[in-house]
Design an enzyme around this catalytic site. Structure first.
Site, mmCIF file in Angstrom:
data_model
loop_
_atom_site.group_PDB
_atom_site.id
_atom_site.type_symbol
_atom_site.label_atom_id
_atom_site.label_comp_id
_atom_site.label_asym_id
_atom_site.label_seq_id
_atom_site.Cartn_x
_atom_site.Cartn_y
_atom_site.Cartn_z
ATOM 1 N N CYS A 178 0.813 -1.207 0.000
ATOM 2 C CA CYS A 178 0.000 0.000 0.000
ATOM 3 C C CYS A 178 0.855 1.270 0.000
ATOM 4 O O CYS A 178 1.396 1.650 1.039
ATOM 5 C CB CYS A 178 -0.950 0.028 1.192
ATOM 6 N N CYS A 191 -5.687 3.464 -3.854
ATOM 7 C CA CYS A 191 -5.235 3.735 -2.501
ATOM 8 C C CYS A 191 -6.090 4.851 -1.918
ATOM 9 O O CYS A 191 -5.973 5.999 -2.353
ATOM 10 C CB CYS A 191 -3.774 4.156 -2.606
HETATM 11 C C1 LIG Z 1 -1.311 -0.975 6.959
HETATM 12 C C2 LIG Z 1 -1.769 -1.433 5.599
HETATM 13 C C3 LIG Z 1 -2.742 -0.708 4.913
HETATM 14 C C4 LIG Z 1 -3.174 -1.112 3.667
HETATM 15 N N1 LIG Z 1 -4.152 -0.386 3.033
HETATM 16 C C5 LIG Z 1 -4.618 -0.813 1.848
HETATM 17 C C6 LIG Z 1 -5.675 -0.109 1.216
HETATM 18 O O1 LIG Z 1 -6.199 0.883 1.731
HETATM 19 N N2 LIG Z 1 -6.133 -0.544 0.011
HETATM 20 C C7 LIG Z 1 -5.594 -1.662 -0.582
HETATM 21 O O2 LIG Z 1 -6.070 -2.022 -1.641
HETATM 22 N N3 LIG Z 1 -4.573 -2.353 -0.012
HETATM 23 C C8 LIG Z 1 -4.069 -1.951 1.191
HETATM 24 N N4 LIG Z 1 -3.055 -2.660 1.793
HETATM 25 C C9 LIG Z 1 -2.377 -3.744 1.051
HETATM 26 C C10 LIG Z 1 -3.116 -5.068 1.096
HETATM 27 O O3 LIG Z 1 -3.355 -5.459 2.434
HETATM 28 C C11 LIG Z 1 -2.272 -6.123 0.382
HETATM 29 O O4 LIG Z 1 -1.867 -5.649 -0.882
HETATM 30 C C12 LIG Z 1 -3.060 -7.409 0.199
HETATM 31 O O5 LIG Z 1 -3.363 -7.960 1.459
HETATM 32 C C13 LIG Z 1 -2.287 -8.425 -0.635
HETATM 33 O O6 LIG Z 1 -2.973 -9.634 -0.646
HETATM 34 P P1 LIG Z 1 -2.168 -10.984 -0.869
HETATM 35 O O7 LIG Z 1 -3.191 -12.065 -0.793
HETATM 36 O O8 LIG Z 1 -1.325 -10.880 -2.080
HETATM 37 O O9 LIG Z 1 -1.152 -11.089 0.351
HETATM 38 P P2 LIG Z 1 -1.483 -11.240 1.904
HETATM 39 O O10 LIG Z 1 -2.775 -10.585 2.242
HETATM 40 O O11 LIG Z 1 -0.245 -10.799 2.622
HETATM 41 O O12 LIG Z 1 -1.671 -12.804 2.071
HETATM 42 C C14 LIG Z 1 -0.584 -13.697 1.928
HETATM 43 C C15 LIG Z 1 -0.839 -14.858 2.858
HETATM 44 O O13 LIG Z 1 0.135 -15.879 2.620
HETATM 45 C C16 LIG Z 1 0.550 -16.411 3.853
HETATM 46 N N5 LIG Z 1 1.883 -17.027 3.662
HETATM 47 C C17 LIG Z 1 3.083 -16.435 3.630
HETATM 48 N N6 LIG Z 1 4.057 -17.335 3.431
HETATM 49 C C18 LIG Z 1 3.456 -18.542 3.326
HETATM 50 C C19 LIG Z 1 3.938 -19.878 3.109
HETATM 51 N N7 LIG Z 1 5.231 -20.142 2.950
HETATM 52 N N8 LIG Z 1 3.028 -20.866 3.059
HETATM 53 C C20 LIG Z 1 1.701 -20.617 3.190
HETATM 54 N N9 LIG Z 1 1.194 -19.377 3.397
HETATM 55 C C21 LIG Z 1 2.059 -18.367 3.462
HETATM 56 C C22 LIG Z 1 0.558 -15.206 4.767
HETATM 57 O O14 LIG Z 1 0.492 -15.596 6.123
HETATM 58 C C23 LIG Z 1 -0.707 -14.459 4.327
HETATM 59 O O15 LIG Z 1 -1.847 -14.908 5.020
HETATM 60 C C24 LIG Z 1 -2.612 -2.273 3.069
HETATM 61 C C25 LIG Z 1 -1.640 -3.016 3.750
HETATM 62 C C26 LIG Z 1 -1.223 -2.605 5.002
HETATM 63 C C27 LIG Z 1 -0.190 -3.438 5.721
#
Ligand SMILES: Cc1cc2nc3c(=O)[nH]c(=O)nc-3n(C[C@H](O)[C@H](O)[C@H](O)COP(=O)(O)OP(=O)(O)OC[C@H]3O[C@@H](n4cnc5c(N)ncnc54)[C@H](O)[C@@H]3O)c2cc1C
Length: 306
Positions: A56, A236
């Site tokens: 983000c 964002c």
């Molecule tokens: C403070 C903050 C504010 C944000 N605000 C926004 C916003 O306003 N708008 C927006 O669109 N986005 C926002 N984001 C970004 C958003 O949260 C992420 O881009 C999004 O969660 C990405 O999704 P993902 O599924 O790719 O990864 P994640 O949500 O990180 O999920 C990945 C998962 O994989 C798991 N994992 C890791 N390694 C392994 C492994 N080896 N084996 C099995 N599982 C594993 C992790 O535990 C996690 O549960 C924000 C993020 C933060 C931290």
């Protein structure tokens, strides 16, 4: 993505106490709120923004403006010292929004320091040390004192991916940025933070990538060519005050692509409503259930031409 707390000397030992907080961890986000509530006239508040890429692009600065707005409402903003140390030379990667956000920074009287990287925290002494990363003063260290320090940590790809054959040189799953298909293993697709696609790492990006990946998986099984329709969309909601959001929506190349037919440069209540009420509903009731109920973003928007 991995949150690399230990890349900053002394940070892990003091996170969650001595005024050192971070919204990047659900463990420490409640402490951020405690710290903000404890600010008094004369308090010194320091915020950080790490090197890209990080989750983000707006998260490190949303807390800056919300803190400033709370102090403004309490009548103590002028009596406090707010400093924002940013690794990049700009506050936001899309120039159109960076321009508007700098107006917000100036309005609150926040001292923004660019090309500064947090390298050490001393919780007991309440000091944070930054190292300059710009050409002019590269390596020069500055130490500041704080009553509250909000850290947005440096981030990196998870080891399980970075050390696997799926990764590119930087450690991300190496995909075509429009189809999300792996460039070497055609039966593998990746989306979200861990993919190498150069979009801003946001859940908003996942929302637009997921249907492309699903359609492409189906196309793979049918033996038809994959589609290349993901355009880098990310969004964002930048909370510039309580009740006000600049809704930054953009695609590859930093092109501004608003969804609503409104000037995207403006801070608006509707953006706040979307963030606080609309997006959770959208996420839980539609996105996670696989409903492809999309308002289209406007790729023909011309208002960012200047
Ligand atoms: C403070 C903050 C504010 C944000 N605000 C926004 C916003 O306003 N708008 C927006 O669109 N986005 C926002 N984001 C970004 C958003 O949260 C992420 O881009 C999004 O969660 C990405 O999704 P993902 O599924 O790719 O990864 P994640 O949500 O990180 O999920 C990945 C998962 O994989 C798991 N994992 C890791 N390694 C392994 C492994 N080896 N084996 C099995 N599982 C594993 C992790 O535990 C996690 O549960 C924000 C993020 C933060 C931290």
């Amino acid at each position: 993505m991995k949150l690399d707390w230990d890349k900053i000397d002394g940070l892990s030992a003091t996170l969650g106490e001595n005024g050192v907080c971070s919204n990047y961890s659900p463990l420490y986000a409640p402490y951020t709120w405690q710290c903000v509530q404890g600010l008094k006239p004369g308090s010194s508040v320091v915020f950080t923004q790490p090197p890209l890429p990080f989750k983000c692009p707006g998260a490190p600065q949303k807390i800056v403006y919300l803190t400033a707005d709370r102090l403004r409402r309490a009548g103590t903003l002028q009596a406090c010292d707010l400093q924002y140390f940013v690794h990049a030379p700009v506050v936001f990667g899309v120039p159109f929004f960076a321009r508007e956000l700098m107006k917000v920074v100036r309005r609150y009287g926040i001292k923004a320091h660019f090309q500064q990287n947090l390298v050490a925290v001393d919780g007991a002494a309440k000091t944070a040390t930054f190292e300059a990363v710009g050409e002019d003063d590269k390596g020069k260290r500055t130490t500041v004192t704080f009553d509250m320090l909000h850290v947005s940590p440096p981030q990196s790809p998870p080891d399980a991916i970075a050390k696997s054959p799926l990764a590119n040189a930087a450690g991300w799953v190496e995909v075509n940025q429009n189809s999300m298909q792996h460039v070497r293993y055609p039966n593998i697709f990746s989306l979200g933070d861990v993919s190498s696609a150069p979009n801003s790492k946001t859940a908003a990006a996942v929302r637009k990538q997921a249907p492309v990946v699903v359609r492409n998986l189906l196309r793979m099984t049918e033996g038809t060519p994959v589609e290349t329709s993901y355009d880098g969309y990310a969004s964002c909601p930048l909370t510039t005050a309580y009740g006000k959001v600049i809704m930054a929506e953009f695609i590859y190349g930093g092109k501004v692509t608003p969804t609503l037919p409104l000037d995207p440069a403006k801070e608006r209540w509707i953006g706040w409503w979307i963030k606080v009420t609309g997006l959770p509903l959208f996420y839980w009731s539609y996105m996670l259930k696989g409903h492809e109920w999309f308002f289209r973003h406007n790729t023909a928007f011309k208002g960012d031409a200047a």
